[in-house]
Each structure stands twice: as C-alpha cells, then as structure tokens.
Design an enzyme around this catalytic site. Structure first.
Site, PDB file in Angstrom:
ATOM      1  N   GLU A 279       0.819  -1.220   0.000  1.00 27.71           N
ATOM      2  CA  GLU A 279       0.000   0.000   0.000  1.00 27.71           C
ATOM      3  C   GLU A 279       0.850   1.266   0.000  1.00 27.71           C
ATOM      4  OE1 GLU A 279      -3.423   0.251   2.462  1.00 27.71           O
ATOM      5  OE2 GLU A 279      -4.118  -1.773   1.983  1.00 27.71           O
ATOM      6  N   HIS A 553      -1.270  -1.936  10.639  1.00 30.57           N
ATOM      7  CA  HIS A 553      -0.742  -3.296  10.602  1.00 30.57           C
ATOM      8  C   HIS A 553       0.500  -3.398  11.482  1.00 30.57           C
ATOM      9  CE1 HIS A 553      -2.841  -5.203   6.999  1.00 30.57           C
ATOM     10  NE2 HIS A 553      -3.328  -3.980   7.032  1.00 30.57           N
TER      11      HIS A 553
END
Length: 574
Positions: A279, A553
């Site tokens: 990402e 994350h």
C-alpha cells in the site's frame, strides 16, 4: 524483465508522460485535500476537543469551498494531461528500479561450509493519498512516510551489542545472529545520524505529551539481550527467591518444538536484508521512502503496477492506483516480473494488485558461480466474505512464481531461498477464511507461524489492529503496543478479532488456546525449489511494534538460516 531506472523506453516518452502528470497532479491534489477537509482521524477530533477549537466549522466551510473551486478550475488542464498520460501506459514497464551507486555492491563470498542467515520483513503502510487514508483512521501521508523511513533506517543500524548472561547456566558471551552482509559503514551511519533525532515518536510533542522513551541504544540492548539469552527464564512467574511474582508479559521466548526464537519487538531487527512494503500507493510518499532507505537498502523496486485500462486498448477496469508494492533490498536485483490480478472486484479493482517476483544476487560460491534467491511479494483481495476470489488469486500466484523461476533458473547457479510474503487479507483463525486456510499454497510453502489449517502456534500474535483505537494510550507508541500485544486481555481490545462464517456463531478461541486475533501479514518459504543439498530453516520470528501510530498493521520479520546438508553430513561422518 529488464531492470532500468526509468519505467519508459526512452527520454522522449518519459518527458511526455511527465508533462501529462504535471497537468493532472494539481486537480488530483485539490480533490484529495477536499476529501481530507471533511474526513478527520480520531486523533484530530480528540485534539480539537481538548483544545476547544470552536473555529473548526468555519475552517471546514472555507477550506472545502476553496478546494472545490480550485478543483473545478484545474479539471480542464487535467483532461488535457489525461489525453497525454493514458495512452503512454501501454508502453510503460510495470516498475522502476533504483540502484544506489554510492553504496558498494553487497556481493559476498558464499561459502557452502558455513551456515548463513538472511532476514526478511513485510509491512502494510496504508500510504494512500491523504484523503483516502483517513478512511482507515490514518492521516498526513507524507509525514507518515517520512517517519516510517526514518524509523526503519534508525532501527536497522542500532548498535549490535555483545552481552554476557549473568546466570548459573550462562555459557559465556553471546551475540546476535549475524547477517550474511558486512555492514556498509559510511552511508548507513550518515543516514542514521541524520534521522536519529526524529525517530522517537511521530508527532510525539503534540500527540503524546506524557510519553517517555528509552534511548535507542538502551532499547537496542534490551532487544538484543532478550533474543540472545535463551538461558534466561522468560515469562516466569517466580522471582529469584522462589516467591510468586507478577506474571511477565509474553513478548519473547523460544519454542522448543520447532527451535524458533520469537519476539514482539519495539524495533526492527538490525539484520533485515530485504523488506516488502504494501500500500505504498502515493508517489510522493514512495519517493520519500526511497530517499531515506537508499543509503541502507541500495536496490529498490517501486511504482510497481499498471495504470489506465488493462489490458491496454480495452474497455476493461480502469486502474487508478498501482499495486502499492515496494521492495527494498541490500542485494542486487537480477530479474523482476510483475503480474496483476484480473479478477479483482469493487474498490479493489481500482488498484492494480498483483504479484512481484524477483531474483536477487546474494553472492558468489567457491566456483565463482552466482548464489541467488527468489523473493516474491503480493497483496491479495481485501473485502471479507470473498474467499473464492482470494483462492483464485493464490492459484495465479503459484503459477506465476513457477513460470518465473522456470524461466530464470540456470544450471550453474545455487538457489538458496524462495520466499513469498505480503498482505494476504485472510487469517488462520477466522471461520470465514476456511477456503484460503486450506489452499494448496500451504503445502508448497512453509508458514513458520502456522500449526495447521485454522490453528496458529501459541506464541503468534495478530497483525491487524482495530482502526478506531490506533491512537489510544495502549497502542499509540512502540513500547505501549509491545506491552499490549504481550497481554492477552489487552490484545483482545486492540487486535482485530476473527471473522465468523455467515449464519454461524463464532466460538473463539477453543478451550485451552490463546486469543491471537487476525494475522493477515505472512512470510512463507519453501525448499523444493532450492538447489540440491541446500536447506532453509526458521531461526527468528519478530512481530514489530516500531510503526505504532503510523499504520494499522504490525510488521513481521522472519530470519531464515541457510545450510548445505552435504557439508553437514560429511562433517558428521568425519
């Protein structure tokens, strides 16, 4: 595919593309700022409440109107730029390669008589355009990219400290597992010196005024000591006098079943050799990461993916974003190949998610032949309840990896590792992910954190955090997140829970099993594709809290030991 600095075949095409993007960029930026004006993170809302900011409605009104007007003004220029930009995507290579010329080549002598080890890390950074990142409760993309790059560089160069364990069972001096690479002193230490003051806490002055942090050297010493003191009783409930003590946090240990050292660490390990990031969609954020990481990781693949209509000259799905994959390696990249998933749906179809397969040059053996390794990274379909799509993508991943290795493996080379990592967007505990958990991929590749389909090893922790809680005291700094992950009751509050199957009640965890949560970030390896007599084994697994407050994350690091079985058998016979 040929590795060149530019993604375009010549300077003229690259110049036309740059002109087109210059015309598009202002319109894109004004739209992004318009969205960001309306979407606030929980941290920003808390700060406004604490500061009693009564002018926010006025700022919102003026800002949104201004950016909307500027967006409308920029639209005609963006349309012209689009007419130049879109057709050129058909001749664009699906990645760019940065090679740091100031860094000496890390081409080492790879002796088959010696056991070596290589460290791999993966992290999803959510570096979307700022307005979109806020839907994941993460703002200020450019500042986050800078802070992330600084923390990684600072961590991988904290001092390697040799220690002596003062205990009756101490076996003397211990040292951290050594990387195959020698340390590149000059550029790396220059980078560390430049970024060290800024790595304590992202926004610590305003966002975490009450936080205190250890000096980096002390934190490094603590991390190294915890890893290299297997004789020290970890997680003990008794003090030295045999009296009952407060239970220790489960943040480090050694598994006797598979001989793996595991740790929930507040720093990236010093011996990381290859990093896969997911990402990294924003181009400016990617460039910031390159500038910060290149003195340490001299070989970087970025802007990975395709844009516009894919396949070219068709009316298929339009790709607004690339794959978001970003690979930084200390080893030179010999070959690379990218493939995108054609079966993406919904919002995921707007990004060119896929697989990046690379072949890395690790060094030379005694015969002066290349010693190489395969490093593959991917980001699978995200929405829950769509396991069939992810299984199809896993089928594509295994096929593409096989095809790439068949085309790029030569008889005179030694292949010493084959790694697959990334954000798989399914876990090994949710009933909703049963299809993916039983995929044949896990028969090909070994997952060091997995005990079997639907069952994790007891020391594993989930890697997906609950987005609304990212800035709470228990998780917003590396140290506090480390403590939280070591406490099962706290972990339940901040790590995403399993996803139940449709129409069935969720029973989790099973009796006697720990509460782990969703682990969707994986580092896998296999041995069937290695050269004869070479074997790999897991030495260390780290769950890293160093990026707390910067992403939703938890990064994962796995260190693999590489050994030649023929040499070991000969030594035993002697």
């Amino acid at each position: 595919m040929a590795l060149r600095t530019s993604a375009f075949p010549n300077w003229f095409v690259a110049a036309i593309h740059a002109i087109g993007w210059v015309l598009i960029a202002p319109c894109f930026w004004f739209l992004d700022r318009f969205i960001a004006t309306w979407k606030s993170t929980t941290l920003e809302r808390t700060q406004r409440r604490d500061e009693e900011c009564y002018l926010h409605p006025l700022d919102l009104c003026i800002g949104s109107i201004s950016f909307l007007i500027l967006f409308l003004i920029a639209c005609p220029f963006a349309f012209i730029g689009f007419l130049l930009w879109a057709p050129l995507q058909s001749c664009r290579r699906p990645f760019s390669y940065h090679r740091e010329t100031k860094t000496p080549e890390n081409e080492t002598s790879f002796k088959s008589t010696e056991k070596t080890s290589i460290g791999f890390a993966t992290a999803n950074l959510c570096l979307l355009p700022d307005g979109l990142a806020r839907f994941n409760n993460l703002g200020h993309t450019q500042r986050r990219a800078t802070a992330i790059g600084q923390r990684i560089v600072h961590a991988v160069h904290h001092p390697q400290i040799r220690i002596v364990v003062e205990s009756p069972s101490s076996c003397g001096e211990l040292s951290p597992s050594a990387s195959i690479l020698t340390e590149v002193i000059s550029p790396c230490h220059e980078a560390t010196a430049k970024v060290a003051p800024a790595t304590a806490n992202y926004g610590s002055t305003s966002e975490n005024p009450g936080a205190t942090s250890r000096p980096a050297s002390n934190e490094a010493a603590a991390d190294d000591q915890s890893l290299d003191s297997p004789t020290t009783p970890l997680n003990s409930n008794h003090n030295s006098n045999g009296q009952e003590a407060t239970p220790a946090l489960l943040t480090r240990g050694h598994s006797s079943e598979d001989n793996v050292t595991w740790q929930v660490s507040s720093l990236f390990p010093t011996n990381v050799d290859v990093i896969c990031l997911e990402e990294v969609f924003d181009k400016r954020a990617a460039q910031k990461l390159i500038n910060l990481l290149k003195p340490v990781f001299g070989h970087i693949l970025y802007d990975v993916g395709v844009y516009a209509c894919q396949p070219p000259c068709t009316c298929s799905t339009f790709k607004f974003f690339n794959s978001g994959l970003f690979v930084a390696s200390r080893f030179p990249v010999l070959q690379a190949q990218y493939n995108f998933f054609p079966n993406s749906r919904g919002e995921d179809a707007l990004a060119a998610k896929g697989l990046l397969a690379t072949k890395l040059l690790i060094g030379k053996n005694e015969r002066q032949n290349n010693v190489v390794g395969y490093f593959n990274c991917t980001h699978l379909h995200a929405p829950e309840g769509e396991g069939e799509i992810r299984c199809e993508q896993l089928n594509m991943v295994t096929k593409w990896i096989t095809d790439f290795q068949l085309a790029n493996t030569f008889p005179d080379e030694d292949v010493v590792f084959d790694v697959l990592c990334g954000d798989f967007n399914f876990d090994n505990c949710s009933p909703d992910d049963t299809l993916e958990q039983n995929h044949s991929l896990f028969e090909m590749y070994t997952d060091p954190c997995r005990a079997g389909p639907g069952k994790e090893k007891p020391w594993v922790t989930g890697t997906l955090l609950e987005q609304p809680t990212l800035y709470e005291e228990d998780v917003k700094s590396p140290d506090s997140l480390q403590r939280t992950l070591g406490d099962e009751e706290l972990r339940k509050q901040y790590v995403s829970p399993p996803v139940p199957a449709a129409g069935r009640p969720l029973v989790y965890p099973e009796n006697g099993q720990p509460w782990i949560g969703r682990r969707i970030d994986y580092i896998l390896y296999r041995e069937s594709s290695l050269s004869k007599h070479y074997k790999t084994e897991t030495e260390e697994v780290h769950f890293i809290t160093h990026l707390a407050g910067l992403t939703d994350h938890i990064p994962v690091c796995v260190r693999l030991g590489i050994k030649n079985d023929t040499v070991n058998i000969e030594n035993e016979n002697q």
